[in-house]
Design an enzyme around this catalytic site. Structure first.
Site, PDB file in Angstrom:
ATOM      1  N   ALA A  96      38.376  39.521  38.639  1.00 21.95           N
ATOM      2  CA  ALA A  96      38.264  39.832  37.214  1.00 21.95           C
ATOM      3  C   ALA A  96      36.997  39.234  36.621  1.00 21.95           C
ATOM      4  CB  ALA A  96      39.489  39.310  36.463  1.00 21.95           C
ATOM      5  N   PRO A 101      45.281  39.131  27.170  1.00 21.03           N
ATOM      6  CA  PRO A 101      46.509  38.338  27.305  1.00 21.03           C
ATOM      7  C   PRO A 101      47.679  39.116  27.903  1.00 21.03           C
ATOM      8  CG  PRO A 101      45.960  38.720  24.976  1.00 21.03           C
ATOM      9  CD  PRO A 101      44.793  39.201  25.784  1.00 21.03           C
ATOM     10  N   GLY A 159      48.478  43.687  47.005  1.00 19.25           N
ATOM     11  CA  GLY A 159      47.777  43.260  48.216  1.00 19.25           C
ATOM     12  C   GLY A 159      48.025  41.790  48.498  1.00 19.25           C
ATOM     13  N   PHE A 160      47.787  40.950  47.503  1.00 22.34           N
ATOM     14  CA  PHE A 160      47.987  39.499  47.627  1.00 22.34           C
ATOM     15  C   PHE A 160      47.207  38.901  48.797  1.00 22.34           C
ATOM     16  CE2 PHE A 160      52.141  41.212  45.971  1.00 22.34           C
ATOM     17  CZ  PHE A 160      51.893  40.901  44.652  1.00 22.34           C
ATOM     18  N   ILE A 212      40.622  34.148  28.216  1.00 28.18           N
ATOM     19  CA  ILE A 212      41.600  35.098  28.737  1.00 28.18           C
ATOM     20  C   ILE A 212      41.127  36.485  28.329  1.00 28.18           C
ATOM     21  CG2 ILE A 212      44.021  35.825  28.626  1.00 28.18           C
ATOM     22  CD1 ILE A 212      43.414  33.174  30.200  1.00 28.18           C
ATOM     23  N   GLU A 263      45.702  33.666  40.635  1.00 22.17           N
ATOM     24  CA  GLU A 263      46.183  32.780  41.695  1.00 22.17           C
ATOM     25  C   GLU A 263      46.627  31.436  41.137  1.00 22.17           C
ATOM     26  OE1 GLU A 263      43.363  32.839  44.957  1.00 22.17           O
ATOM     27  OE2 GLU A 263      44.036  34.847  45.466  1.00 22.17           O
TER      28      GLU A 263
END
Ligand SMILES: Cc1cc2nc3c(=O)[nH]c(=O)nc-3n(C[C@H](O)[C@H](O)[C@H](O)COP(=O)(O)OP(=O)(O)OC[C@H]3O[C@@H](n4cnc5c(N)ncnc54)[C@H](O)[C@@H]3O)c2cc1C
Ligand code: SF4
Lengths: 316, 730
Positions: B509, B618, B238-239, B615, B691
């Site tokens: 996320a 990973p 999608g971005f 994170i 991003e």
């Protein structure tokens, strides 16, 4: 895409006859170009003659010591052929610089010669384009023309011919063999196959209605260092901004053809006589009549510099 | 649940699943081609018809008439919908460009018709038979350089006295950069299937933000949100292009209504570039003043960018507001109203284009100061928010990113002077750039349930746009409930599930894992109540609850074949933004080569070091970052939607003309995560990374090209035509 009839030809003359007997017909081989164009209604044939069953898929040695390449030999097979790799490496290098593995598996030798321009306005049926819709004008002139021709174009069209293979074929002095609806055969040099746009950019070749390509012949190998250098923005899967096919002999003489700059592979046997004097000397003649747009004037120095890179690689 | 203060040290201190390299749980579906993407959901509704959309042939003006007779009579055609048959459809707050309806054309390829037919081929053939008559409007603006901004913008930041400090600074640079319009160019086109049941519509689609899509579709169809169901479990990228309702969904819904049958519509690739959104063009002006030893005293970052009237533009100065320490800062974004298609969010909107200029300008400053660009950045690292010195950064390890990267990359062995390092005909150069991207979080809800078989199911309208949501949400629930990841089933993208953050702005996320965390806490409390124990006394491990010596298998908690379920939403308190700047940081190092004759630019090595909180996984995080680095390489070297200034459209509107990187363009990519926890961000102490990865990449490449050749290209992309004329003559 419009509805069309499909005929599967079993011999070249029958194919030619079938094509000639329908007003709006096309041959179809790998279909990698034609079907895209039909989906976008850029080409709208009502009758397709499938040539893939003609059995013309062999590469044979000729009595003259050259090769005869059936029109249906795929770009992949042609590039991989041992004799081609050994004796005509510029052809292999040009082929593998084109498209992708998947496309080259489908693409045929004859189809590659006759693929159509990648001018973005040609692809957008909302836009004026003399090649697609004669008399409608040319949106590329004054528009976005970065990819387009710097030489050989006209006030009516500045499209380039996008084939890599054809540039190598031109530098190798290849000839096409054809059969017409009466069964007559002839051979046509690559340079004579293509027309310049003039005021009829929709007429791209000198093939007659129904005339089918059956093979391409390569003359006896000429040796030399054979190089194809394709310059493009990304490393793969892009058409050439400029490409150079060259054969450079140990004494510095040789042959040069350019892709990405003109409506056909661009070569001038007079210009290449200056090869021993270097890239500049060749290009000053070969591109003397260049008439680029603001968007693509970089191609003129780029062509010269690319030939210089080729000569560097050749060790001359 | 509310997240009102930083998470304590004990929260998720020793994790067993979160943060571990778990392979994508949906990987097998993807690799076997069995993940159901919107256009291929043949099973969700019987007797689907196919709609083929048609885009306007002009950029601005009026559609006078549409001849439909031939198309209507064509074989297979069931219905023809034209924009003239409808009033302009209302738009929600998220949309600017008209989606359908009315006779006004506001941009090229605006949807003007839909032909519905039995097959794709007959629909497409029918569409080609429509006859349009337009009255183009010649009063239109398509050239950013010739369009004045609206003039009513307020500065984004105005601290100290930039003009004076800049005038007094001993070392200054004053440079202009431009970035072109970019297309998201995601793999999966926009696609939707719609079916009506009475006055209720279901849309199987490809969308990043289920709740926004539901609200927007209700507005546009003039119905209420409760009549709309959205389902979007798999999204092929999608971005930002699929943040909002688009014409495919509207046309599918209208086509289905008209025909009384389910209708599916996919935007043909050549229509996506002009019909949907793009990252806007920018013209950026940067002025930086510094002392002789490299201390920055003044920064001004001004930008002009395009938008449709009433729309928003690319906020390029955004990163400069918070990146480098300076007492005198001026940032302003100006919008030029133009008649190109809608500019809107694309991966790291603002930051990605802003850093293309800022981080190249920093390199220019380092050059002028004769300083190592790594040291220049370290010297000017901000301790407090330059835009609001009362705020600190929640966590900021930018210096560590630079130092770690320099070390790993071998920065000390870099090429020093243009032309000094060669490999045959190629000139080798090295470049560095900093990365900055805000790390927002949004309210996010989920349902978590124990199934009768003792497995766990997570349901939320969160989306997985190829990012790994399925996997990290499964990890979160597995961690919280003490089951293996394989025992967690995650169901996403359905508007019947609790409303989540959705995927965008690199908040997906962190927000959605926090939402699942909240639902798990609620479920654990419910279990404690069932068992008559205190929540704090429970441990969840090995598929069972342990409390004071007793062990209860999870499956024993369910009754009568029903799930034991809890729903909750994580709400983020204002403290996050009132007291802190919560952001992610990074450093990119590039080795590039430039052909000394042809000017071709190719990459030899790419390294990113990321400071993005914990994170979560990973493997999926790395995959996000290498994808983003690839996109950054595209922005640096290839990607540009070419504008036809007379006809007002993006000319290279397919994937042959709009070049994104291919495999051969991308060399070895190394990604290092600092993996430091940020307790201010979320209970999982995580921040987004998807991003961050694109931010700064392009500038690092530009700087490497300059380092190799001494040629500074300030108009992206850095294509060889901008280099070849400046290379030494032959
Ligand atoms: C995405 C993409 C990228 C590409 N990139 C490149 C590239 O980088 N470089 C490059 O050189 N090419 C490139 N190509 C073009 C590709 O090489 C051509 O599509 C292919 O060579 C055409 O061969 P075909 O057999 O599929 O032709 P078809 O599509 O079947 O036919 C093409 C034309 O040839 C005619 N024709 C075919 N056979 C005969 C015959 N025997 N006699 C008379 N007429 C005939 C057809 O009527 C038609 O007009 C690319 C194509 C695509 C789709
Ligand atoms: S250059 Fe030729 S192909 Fe392109 S728009 Fe003009 S006429 Fe058409």
């Amino acid at each position: 895409m419009r509805a069309f009839s499909l005929e599967r030809a079993s011999d070249p003359q029958q194919a030619a006859k079938s094509a000639a007997s329908h007003e709006n017909s096309k041959f179809i081989a790998g279909g990698t170009n034609l079907i895209d164009l039909m989906k976008l209604e850029i080409e709208t044939p009502t009758h397709l003659v499938d040539v893939t069953q003609l059995g013309l898929d062999k590469i044979e040695e000729t009595d003259e010591g050259g090769l005869r390449i059936g029109t249906l030999v795929s770009n992949t097979d042609l590039a991989a052929d041992d004799r081609v790799r050994r004796d005509y490496p510029v052809l292999t290098r040009a082929l593998v610089a084109g498209a992708t593995g998947q496309l080259r598996n489908k693409a045929t030798t004859g189809g590659n010669f006759l693929q159509r321009t990648r001018c973005p306005y040609f692809y957008d049926t909302n836009m004026p384009c003399n090649k697609r819709n004669p008399g409608s004008g040319c949106a590329a002139i004054g528009g976005y023309s970065r990819q387009l021709a710097v030489i050989g174009g006209s006030d009516h069209c500045i499209a380039t011919h996008p084939s890599d293979m054809a540039v190598a074929m031109r530098v190798l002095d290849a000839e096409l063999e054809t059969v017409d609806p009466d069964g007559k055969t002839r051979s046509i040099a690559v340079d004579d196959l293509y027309r310049l746009p003039g005021d009829t950019p929709e007429k791209e070749t000198n093939l007659k209605p129904g005339e089918v390509i059956t093979a391409v012949t390569l003359p006896k190998p000429v040796g030399g260092k054979q190089i194809y250098y394709k310059v493009r923005d990304r490393s793969s899967y892009a058409f050439a901004l400029v490409s150079v096919a060259a054969i450079v002999q140990p004494d510095g003489t040789g042959r040069v053809a350019l892709g990405g700059v003109a409506p056909k592979p661009w070569r001038d046997e007079e210009a290449e006589k200056a090869l021993p004097q270097g890239a500049g000397a060749v290009m000053d003649t070969l591109l003397a009549d260049a008439n680029p747009t603001d968007d693509n004037e970089f191609k003129v120095p780029l062509a010269k510099r690319t030939l210089a890179a080729v000569l560097q690689e050749a060790g001359n | 649940m509310r997240f009102d203060k930083p998470a304590g040290d004990s929260v998720l201190a020793d994790t067993k699943v979160i943060g571990k390299p778990v392979h994508r749980v949906d990987g097998p579906l993807k690799t076997t081609g069995t993940a159901p993407y919107a256009y291929e959901r043949h099973d969700v509704a019987a007797n689907q018809l196919v709609g083929w959309p048609v885009g306007a042939a002009i950029a601005k003006g009026k559609l006078k008439s549409v001849g439909t007779k031939k198309a209507e009579a064509a074989p297979g055609v069931v219905a023809v919908l034209t924009t003239l048959q409808f009033d302009r459809l209302p738009l929600s707050q998220w949309n600017t460009a008209n989606l359908f309806g009315g006779d006004q054309i506001e941009h090229y390829h605006q949807a003007v018709a839909l032909v519905v037919a039995e097959t794709l081929e007959t629909a497409r053939a029918g569409a080609a038979m429509l006859e349009f008559d337009y009255a183009p409007d010649t009063e239109a603006s398509f050239d950013l350089s010739k369009t004045a901004p609206t003039g009513d913008e307020q500065p984004l930041s105005d601290v100290g006295n930039f003009e004076k400090a800049y005038a007094d600074a001993p070392v200054t640079i004053d440079v202009n950069y431009t970035t072109p319009a970019e297309s998201h160019a995601m793999m999966e086109p926009h696609a939707s299937i719609a079916a009506w049941d009475g006055d209720e519509v279901t849309l199987w689609t490809s969308n990043q933000m289920i709740q926004w899509d539901k609200m927007a579709l209700a507005t546009t169809l003039k119905t209420t949100p409760d009549k709309v169901r959205i389902d979007s479990p798999y999204i092929g990228g999608g971005f930002g292009s699929k943040l909002f309702l688009r014409a495919d969904a509207v046309l599918a819904a209208l086509g289905a209504k008209r025909t009384g049958k389910p209708v599916k519509v996919q935007l043909p690739r050549p229509m996506i570039f002009n019909n949907t959104t793009h990252r806007g063009l920018t013209e950026q002006h940067l002025k930086i003043g510094a002392t002789q030893d490299g201390k920055i005293v003044a920064i001004s970052h001004e930008n002009k960018s395009n938008a449709l009237p009433g729309g928003s533009s690319e906020k390029a100065p955004a990163p400069t507001q918070h990146f480098y320490a300076t007492d005198n800062l001026y940032c302003i974004n100006r919008t030029a109203e133009m008649h190109l298609p809608e500019s809107n969010a694309m991966r790291a909107p603002g930051e990605a284009s802003g850093l293309m200029a800022l981080e190249a300008a920093m390199d220019e400053l380092a050059e002028k100061l004769d300083m190592d660009p790594v040291e220049l950045r370290i010297m000017n690292d901000a301790k407090v928010d330059p835009s609001n010195p009362n705020k600190t950064f929640s966590r900021r390890h930018f210096v560590e990113c630079l130092r770690t990267g320099a070390d790993r990359f071998g920065w000390s062995k870099r090429n020093r002077k243009p032309g000094d390092t060669r490999e045959g005909a190629w000139l080798i150069g090295h470049g560095v750039a900093g990365a900055y991207r805000g790390a927002p979080a949004q309210a996010s809800g989920a349902e978590v349930a124990i199934r009768p078989d003792g497995g766990v199911v997570v349901r939320t309208d969160m989306t997985d746009i190829g990012t790994g949501s399925y996997t990290i949400l499964a990890q979160t629930a597995a961690e919280m409930l003490g089951v293996p990841v394989e025992r967690v089933r995650v169901e996403l993208g359905d508007s019947r599930y609790p409303v989540s953050s959705g995927s965008g702005g690199q908040f997906g996320a962190v927000s959605s894992t926090a939402g699942v965390y909240a639902a798990c806490v609620a479920l654990r409390k419910k279990i404690a109540d069932e068992l008559g124990k205190k929540h704090d006394d429970l441990t969840f491990a090995d598929g069972a609850v342990h409390a004071g010596g007793s062990t209860t298998e999870l499956k024993k908690l369910t009754r009568g074949g029903r799930e034991l379920s809890a729903i909750d939403t994580m709400h983020f308190g204002d403290f996050r933004s009132e007291k802190y700047v919560v952001s992610t940081f990074g450093a990119h190092f590039i080795e590039a080569r430039v052909h000394s004759l042809t000017g071709e630019v190719r990459l030899n090595r790419m390294l990113a070091v990321c400071d993005a909180g914990r994170i979560l996984n990973p493997i999926t995080a790395r995959s996000q970052v290498i994808g983003a680095m690839t996109m950054g390489a595209g922005a640096a070297l290839l990607e540009e939607m070419a504008v036809d200034h007379d006809r007002g459209f993006f000319v290279n509107h397919d994937l042959a003309g709009y070049e994104v990187p291919v495999h051969l363009d991308i060399p070895h990519q190394e990604v290092v995560f600092l993996d430091v926890l940020d307790p201010v961000s979320t209970p999982l102490k995580a921040k987004g990374v998807g991003e961050l990865g694109i931010c700064g990449v392009a500038a690092a490449i530009a700087n490497a090209v300059n380092n190799a050749t001494g040629i500074r290209v300030r108009d992206y992309p850095i294509t060889l035509d901008k280099i070849v004329g400046k290379l030494p003559t032959i």
